[in-house]
Scaffold this motif. Structure first.
Motif, mmCIF file in Angstrom:
data_model
loop_
_atom_site.group_PDB
_atom_site.id
_atom_site.type_symbol
_atom_site.label_atom_id
_atom_site.label_comp_id
_atom_site.label_asym_id
_atom_site.label_seq_id
_atom_site.Cartn_x
_atom_site.Cartn_y
_atom_site.Cartn_z
ATOM 1 N N ILE A 53 14.512 8.844 8.259
ATOM 2 C CA ILE A 53 13.824 7.907 9.080
ATOM 3 C C ILE A 53 12.504 8.252 9.088
ATOM 4 O O ILE A 53 12.034 9.230 8.557
ATOM 5 C CB ILE A 53 14.488 7.879 10.571
ATOM 6 N N ASP A 54 11.569 7.250 9.875
ATOM 7 C CA ASP A 54 10.076 7.502 9.884
ATOM 8 C C ASP A 54 9.869 7.828 11.192
ATOM 9 O O ASP A 54 10.719 7.701 12.350
ATOM 10 C CB ASP A 54 9.261 6.527 9.294
ATOM 11 N N LEU A 55 8.574 8.207 11.380
ATOM 12 C CA LEU A 55 8.036 8.482 12.958
ATOM 13 C C LEU A 55 8.345 7.323 13.792
ATOM 14 O O LEU A 55 8.447 7.471 15.122
ATOM 15 C CB LEU A 55 6.713 9.098 12.900
ATOM 16 N N ASP A 56 8.243 5.929 13.254
ATOM 17 C CA ASP A 56 8.303 5.027 14.239
ATOM 18 C C ASP A 56 9.681 4.804 14.740
ATOM 19 O O ASP A 56 9.819 4.834 15.923
ATOM 20 C CB ASP A 56 7.966 3.609 13.496
ATOM 21 N N TYR A 62 4.102 0.404 2.332
ATOM 22 C CA TYR A 62 3.661 -0.226 3.378
ATOM 23 C C TYR A 62 3.369 -1.636 2.722
ATOM 24 O O TYR A 62 2.910 -1.964 1.943
ATOM 25 C CB TYR A 62 2.416 0.077 4.017
ATOM 26 N N ASN A 63 4.235 -2.626 3.381
ATOM 27 C CA ASN A 63 3.880 -4.082 2.957
ATOM 28 C C ASN A 63 2.626 -4.533 3.722
ATOM 29 O O ASN A 63 2.622 -5.019 4.896
ATOM 30 C CB ASN A 63 5.291 -4.940 3.696
ATOM 31 N N GLU A 64 1.614 -4.717 3.041
ATOM 32 C CA GLU A 64 0.196 -5.195 3.556
ATOM 33 C C GLU A 64 0.358 -6.677 3.964
ATOM 34 O O GLU A 64 -0.068 -6.830 4.913
ATOM 35 C CB GLU A 64 -0.700 -5.022 2.455
ATOM 36 N N THR A 65 1.116 -7.407 3.246
ATOM 37 C CA THR A 65 1.321 -8.828 3.489
ATOM 38 C C THR A 65 1.881 -9.277 5.058
ATOM 39 O O THR A 65 1.262 -9.969 5.608
ATOM 40 C CB THR A 65 1.923 -9.555 2.454
ATOM 41 N N ASP A 66 2.820 -8.382 5.231
ATOM 42 C CA ASP A 66 3.385 -8.527 6.442
ATOM 43 C C ASP A 66 3.404 -7.663 7.469
ATOM 44 O O ASP A 66 3.862 -7.456 8.736
ATOM 45 C CB ASP A 66 4.926 -8.464 6.202
ATOM 46 N N SER A 67 2.539 -6.498 7.137
ATOM 47 C CA SER A 67 1.929 -5.425 8.075
ATOM 48 C C SER A 67 3.065 -4.917 8.657
ATOM 49 O O SER A 67 3.240 -4.384 9.855
ATOM 50 C CB SER A 67 1.096 -6.191 9.307
ATOM 51 N N VAL A 68 3.934 -4.180 7.927
ATOM 52 C CA VAL A 68 5.213 -3.616 8.372
ATOM 53 C C VAL A 68 5.519 -2.385 7.101
ATOM 54 O O VAL A 68 5.198 -2.668 5.892
ATOM 55 C CB VAL A 68 6.549 -4.192 8.395
ATOM 56 N N PHE A 69 6.169 -1.347 7.635
ATOM 57 C CA PHE A 69 6.308 -0.298 6.648
ATOM 58 C C PHE A 69 7.976 -0.755 5.815
ATOM 59 O O PHE A 69 8.455 -1.180 6.761
ATOM 60 C CB PHE A 69 6.493 1.064 7.295
ATOM 61 N N VAL A 70 8.145 -0.327 4.719
ATOM 62 C CA VAL A 70 9.359 -0.799 4.317
ATOM 63 C C VAL A 70 9.826 0.638 3.779
ATOM 64 O O VAL A 70 9.754 1.676 3.487
ATOM 65 C CB VAL A 70 8.783 -1.342 2.715
ATOM 66 N N ASN A 109 0.904 -1.198 0.001
ATOM 67 C CA ASN A 109 0.167 0.032 -0.073
ATOM 68 C C ASN A 109 0.824 1.324 -0.197
ATOM 69 O O ASN A 109 2.060 1.220 0.409
ATOM 70 C CB ASN A 109 -0.933 0.153 1.251
ATOM 71 N N LEU A 110 0.148 2.348 -0.496
ATOM 72 C CA LEU A 110 1.037 3.639 -0.261
ATOM 73 C C LEU A 110 0.228 4.501 0.554
ATOM 74 O O LEU A 110 -0.962 4.847 0.312
ATOM 75 C CB LEU A 110 1.105 4.418 -1.583
ATOM 76 N N LYS A 111 0.593 4.627 1.724
ATOM 77 C CA LYS A 111 -0.055 5.753 2.794
ATOM 78 C C LYS A 111 0.435 6.973 2.638
ATOM 79 O O LYS A 111 1.792 7.265 2.948
ATOM 80 C CB LYS A 111 0.177 5.210 4.209
ATOM 81 N N LYS A 112 -0.161 7.981 2.443
ATOM 82 C CA LYS A 112 0.104 9.601 2.387
ATOM 83 C C LYS A 112 0.640 9.852 3.499
ATOM 84 O O LYS A 112 0.333 9.696 4.580
ATOM 85 C CB LYS A 112 -1.151 10.263 1.912
ATOM 86 N N ASN A 113 1.845 10.753 3.055
ATOM 87 C CA ASN A 113 2.758 11.342 4.278
ATOM 88 C C ASN A 113 3.223 12.410 3.829
ATOM 89 O O ASN A 113 3.855 12.670 2.962
ATOM 90 C CB ASN A 113 3.767 10.087 4.537
ATOM 91 N N TYR A 114 3.375 13.529 4.767
ATOM 92 C CA TYR A 114 3.832 14.798 4.597
ATOM 93 C C TYR A 114 5.169 14.791 5.316
ATOM 94 O O TYR A 114 5.955 15.825 4.864
ATOM 95 C CB TYR A 114 2.892 15.843 4.703
ATOM 96 N N TYR A 115 5.559 14.025 6.255
ATOM 97 C CA TYR A 115 6.763 14.356 7.260
ATOM 98 C C TYR A 115 7.994 13.587 6.413
ATOM 99 O O TYR A 115 7.915 12.637 5.652
ATOM 100 C CB TYR A 115 6.411 13.443 8.645
ATOM 101 N N GLU A 116 9.123 14.319 6.437
ATOM 102 C CA GLU A 116 10.227 14.051 5.923
ATOM 103 C C GLU A 116 11.411 14.422 7.256
ATOM 104 O O GLU A 116 11.701 15.236 7.531
ATOM 105 C CB GLU A 116 10.936 14.598 4.748
#
Length: 994
Positions: free
Chosen positions: A569-572, A819-827, A416-423
């Motif tokens: 990096i990401d927010l996680d 987002y890897n929907e199959t494994d439920s993790v961001f890539v 999936n592609l999840k919209k994001n404005y943070y860098e």
């Protein structure tokens, strides 16, 4: 946006051809391909190359008699035969002061956009026939591109061989709109299945014939005979146009071409033949009377005088008329490599190497369970810098739309592609010894030291000039650059250039270079009472900053040099870093980490929305960008918040020279502890976001602003508008402007007790250094400084002491997280790797005379196979064959950023990541800029005539009628009814098994 742009191609380009995909260093020797831009026979004949590139990247031969298959083609890679990238080259040629340079810059999300095509290639006796149906989108209306089908027919009668240089084949194409086109301007609408463009290409061993005709301009056509390499003859018809004073002019121009490839006589020549002005009416384009060469030249010069840009199919406006020749010897050309093959040096066969998690080409088809509402596929490209979706498709991309990776046939996962404005950029400090900097370039601002009563004489002792102006002879500049060398225990700084960016003096080579050693700095840069000066400099080649502690100059092997590395990096990951710091801080006796803190230019949730909305309003109204708009930041920083003064005599009155303007430097360089901005990571409706604690609101764009951002495109003009860094009540002299267009950004650190202790300003007599009770408000005489050793946090500490900072950017362009929907993790796609090139006498070939960079160390950025960046260079005006310089202020179409050198094949680059292999390189693709022959040789014979050009009668209609190739068939590969692509721009993903 897909346009299936048709340009003309090149005689000289066709001299080199590309093979199918190879896998090792040795196999890729057949992939080498160089282009010669800047001459008419190449630039003005790009469409043959476009067509050949497009068909080649479908891996035509692999699928003969195998069935019907789908291919994805990156049109942008085929549209321009050369490697020119004005945006990246202008960025490389843009300089700035080391006083303001930071560690790294903004990176644009890759805007790779794929064109989908279906092909069926079969044998018919001694020929191979190919049919293709290409899905295009033409920008008649940029907000709603029109779907167009390109019907393509190819017949191959003989393969390329030793006796048949290019093979023998004929290709036809026919573009038809799949929806009505509203042209506007009083013109009638184009009904479905109207003729948009038709083309013809015939290659028969050593002859090339080409013609195209469409609604966008007069015909383009080519005829060439390459049978005699010492007497190659050609003729071409191309287009020249401009707009001046609201009036558009379009001309069809013919040139004759001569090429001699024989040793000792290498040259390419072109000669103006005739020109006709064309006009466009409701029924199409009409040819006017012939215009004489002198009148045509006068029209060009008049347009240039009116500041019109002369748009040509090739060459430049200075070579359209008359006769011109260029030397085709490689030894006389300047070479720019824009694609180096990269290979694993740890394996004997040297296989191709990319990143651990490379970028992905994504497709959302109409058959996956979450995509049933889609009426057509969506293509996207995900890289380290983010994910790009075509503007026309953004409205159809939701968090649940399912994508598949088209670059790896073994990858069966859904994404999936999840919209994001943070860098978020993590900036971590690493340490090394001064003796590790051999070969590194430096650029340092030393103006205050030179003009200080204590340090000025000491700078003179280090050989810095102090008399005259900033020019080559005097060298009395505020800023200098040069190179560091290490020999045994001696570290030497050699100064070669001076500059003054504030007065538009770019780096100027000094008539008399000078140098000083680390030992010299150690001796001079101390006042004898404990005040010792560190050194800060910027490496313009690697775009990296260094802070060198004074102790490093007496101990060159000690880890006293600090530099900054960057990682997206990401927010996680940010939340994990905050959690880890919370644990460490509590173990150290602190109260833990609560989130982030900011002490200067800190984003405000309300202000940034107000500022961006004002920019979109101004853009929509075409308002003048002369006045900067309101700030997106909070009023936090090391400046006086009110009009102040320094009451030196204690009389509570503003005397001469005592006033301090509101917004001016507060003499401490810090902000009070109670004024800092803080932010936390929170979860909102299952999505992690940043919270602006002071404002009590999420740090995100309003729905209205998001809607405006979703429709943005690069180059839409938003970056023409500016915003103020401070509140509008601060005067211009202390309120700089920044441009909209990329992001609102701020520097932060983790908010914990032990980090804040590091950020406290230096102390003098129990108060922050610079404290004085004499600073008062002009109105009411309130004290402007607070007492206490821990009352202020200083920005200098954030830059020099805090080990890890976080740059938070809220982007002004839609971006997505993979987002890897199959494994439920961001890539997270792998970050670019740093490869070191240590220049010696044997591993580079220089492009400019009298160049010797032996001993220099360059940090190159490796972003995947064929993606090697950050090579040094100079700007060259390819129209006049003159060197402009290292930096330029204004870019023009004749400029190219030409690298100082090309890396020789077989050179091994050292990977700074010890867990990853070193990389062997081979130059695969590039441009060679020819040297013009002056004066133009006489006696050149041109034999091709206008009558040799193919006429409209060679064109065919493929959508209907006698020559129709029929409707698009169903896909049979890799399986019947599949929606998967078997080929992605020359890479076979699903190899046919039958």
């Amino acid at each position: 946006m897909n346009k299936f742009k048709i340009f003309l191609t090149s005689l000289v380009l066709l001299f080199g051809t590309s093979s199918l995909i190879s896998q090792t260093y040795e196999q890729d020797a057949g992939e080498v391909d160089f282009y010669v831009p800047g001459i008419l026979a190449n630039d003005a004949m790009q469409s043959v190359n476009f067509l050949l590139c497009f068909i080649e990247k479908t891996n035509f031969q692999t699928f003969i008699d195998k069935g019907v298959y789908k291919a994805l083609i990156d049109e942008a890679q085929c549209e321009s035969a050369d490697g020119a990238d004005a945006t990246s080259e202008q960025a490389a040629a843009t300089g700035s002061s080391a006083q303001s340079a930071g560690a790294g810059g903004n990176a644009q999300v890759d805007d790779t956009e794929y064109t989908a095509a279906v092909f069926q290639n079969v044998t018919d006796n001694n020929t191979v026939s190919g049919k293709g149906w290409v899905d295009l989108k033409l920008d008649f209306d940029e907000a709603n591109p029109t779907p167009v089908t390109a019907y393509v027919k190819t017949t191959v009668t003989e393969d390329a061989s030793a006796s048949n240089r290019f093979g023998s084949f004929t290709m036809y194409y026919d573009l038809r709109n799949d929806a009505e086109i509203v042209l506007g301007g009083g013109a009638p609408n184009l009904p479905v299945n109207s003729e948009i463009e038709r083309g013809y290409l015939d290659v028969n061993n050593t002859t090339i014939k080409y013609r195209m005709r469409g609604i966008d301009g007069p015909p383009r056509t080519v005829d060439a005979d390459l049978s005699d390499s010492s007497n190659i003859q050609g003729i071409l018809q191309h287009i020249v146009k401009w707009e001046a004073g609201g009036s558009k002019s379009t001309y069809s121009v013919k040139h004759q071409v001569f090429v001699n490839e024989s040793s000792g006589n290498e040259r390419y020549c072109q000669k103006f033949l005739e020109a006709h002005e064309w006009s466009q009416g409701l029924s199409g384009w009409t040819e006017g009377n012939e215009i004489s060469e002198s009148d045509f030249l006068s029209a060009i010069n008049a347009a240039k005088s009116a500041n019109a840009y002369i748009e040509t199919d090739g060459g430049s406006d200075s070579t359209i008329t008359g006769q011109h020749c260029w030397n085709t010897k490689k030894s006389e050309a300047k070479r720019v490599i824009y694609e180096y093959g990269t290979y694993d040096n740890s394996v004997a066969s040297n296989p191709r190497i990319s990143l651990t998690t490379p970028s992905m080409s994504l497709e959302a088809n109409t058959t996956d369970s979450a995509n049933t509402a889609l009426t057509s596929p969506i293509w996207a490209h995900a890289s380290y810098w983010g994910a790009n979706v075509n503007p026309a498709d953004r409205g159809n991309v939701t968090d649940s739309i399912q994508f598949r990776n088209q670059r790896d046939d073994t990858d069966t996962k859904l994404y999936n592609l999840k919209k994001n404005y943070y860098e978020i950029t993590k900036r971590a400090t690493t340490t090394l010894g001064l003796d590790d900097l051999g070969g590194v370039s430096f650029q340092m601002w030393v103006d205050w030291q030179k003009n200080d009563s204590t340090w000025g004489p000491k700078m003179q002792n280090l050989n810095f000039p102090d008399d005259g102006v900033c020019n080559a002879a005097n060298g009395n500049c505020p800023e200098y650059s040069g190179t560091i060398t290490v020999s045994g225990s001696t570290v030497t700084f050699t100064v070669t250039h001076g500059m003054d960016w504030n007065n538009n003096i770019e780096p100027t080579k000094l008539t008399t270079p000078f140098s000083f050693t680390a030992a010299d700095w150690n001796t001079q840069m101390t006042n004898g009472s404990g005040w010792n000066l560190d050194m800060h400099f910027w490496d313009p080649d690697a775009r990296q900053s260094y802070n060198v502690a004074y102790a490093a100059f007496s101990d060159i092997t000690g880890n006293y040099v600090k530099t900054t590395t960057e990682e997206k990096i990401d927010l996680d990951q940010l939340q994990t870093a905050i959690t880890n710091e919370d644990t460490v801080d509590k173990l150290a006796g602190g109260s833990g980490a609560t989130g982030l803190m900011c002490i200067r230019y800190c984003l405000d949730a309300t202000n940034m929305n107000t500022s961006l909305a004002a920019a979109f309003t101004a853009l929509g109204n075409s308002d003048s960008p002369a006045t900067a708009l309101t700030t997106p930041y909070k009023d936090i920083g090391p400046w006086f918040k009110v009009a102040a003064y320094y009451d030196g005599n204690g009389n509570n009155q503003v005397d001469s020279n005592e006033a301090r303007v509101k917004g001016s430097y507060n003499n401490i360089g810090g902000v009070r502890a109670g004024e800092v901005a803080t932010y936390t990571v929170v979860t909102d409706d299952g999505v992690k976001k940043l919270n602006d604690v002071l404002r009590g609101a999420l740090l995100e764009y309003s729905n209205a602003n998001k809607t405006s951002l979703d429709s943005r495109k690069w180059g839409d003009g938003l970056n023409n508008y500016r915003y103020q860094e401070k509140e509008s009540s601060y005067t211009g002299a202390y309120n700089r402007d920044q441009n909209f267009g990329y992001a609102f950004a701020m520097e932060t650190m983790i908010n914990s007790d032990r980090r804040k202790a590091l950020a406290n300003c230096d102390v003098d007599s129990g108060n922050a250094r610079g404290y004085s009770a004499a600073y008062k408000a002009q109105s009411g005489n309130a004290a402007q400084h607070a007492t206490g050793a821990t009352e202020y946090f200083c920005e200098s500490k954030l830059n020099s002491v805090i080990p890890t900072k976080y740059r938070i950017a809220v982007k002004q362009m839609p971006d997505y997280r993979l987002y890897n929907e199959t494994d439920s993790v961001f890539v997270n796609v792998s970050a670019p790797e740093t490869l070191i090139l240590n220049v010696d006498a044997n591993n580079v070939t220089y492009n400019f005379p009298s160049t010797d960079l032996a001993g220099k160390k360059y940090k190159l950025k490796f972003e995947g196979f064929g993606e090697l960046h950050n090579l040094p260079g100079r700007v060259v005006n390819t129209c006049t064959d003159t060197i402009v310089g290292r930096y330029v202020n204004n870019w023009n179409p004749c400029y190219r950023y030409v690298h100082e050198f090309t890396i020789k094949d077989g050179t091994v680059l050292t990977n700074t990541n010890n867990a990853r292999p070193d990389v062997k390189v081979r130059a695969l693709r590039g441009d060679e800029y020819l040297k013009k022959i002056l004066p133009t040789p006489s006696g050149i014979v041109y034999s091709k005539q206008i009558s040799d050009l193919p006429a409209d009668s060679v064109l065919q209609t493929l959508s209907t009628g006698t020559n129709s190739i029929g409707s698009k068939p169903s896909i049979t590969l890799p399986s019947a009814g599949s929606t998967e692509a078997s080929v992605v721009h020359g890479v076979t993903i699903h190899t046919p098994t039958n």
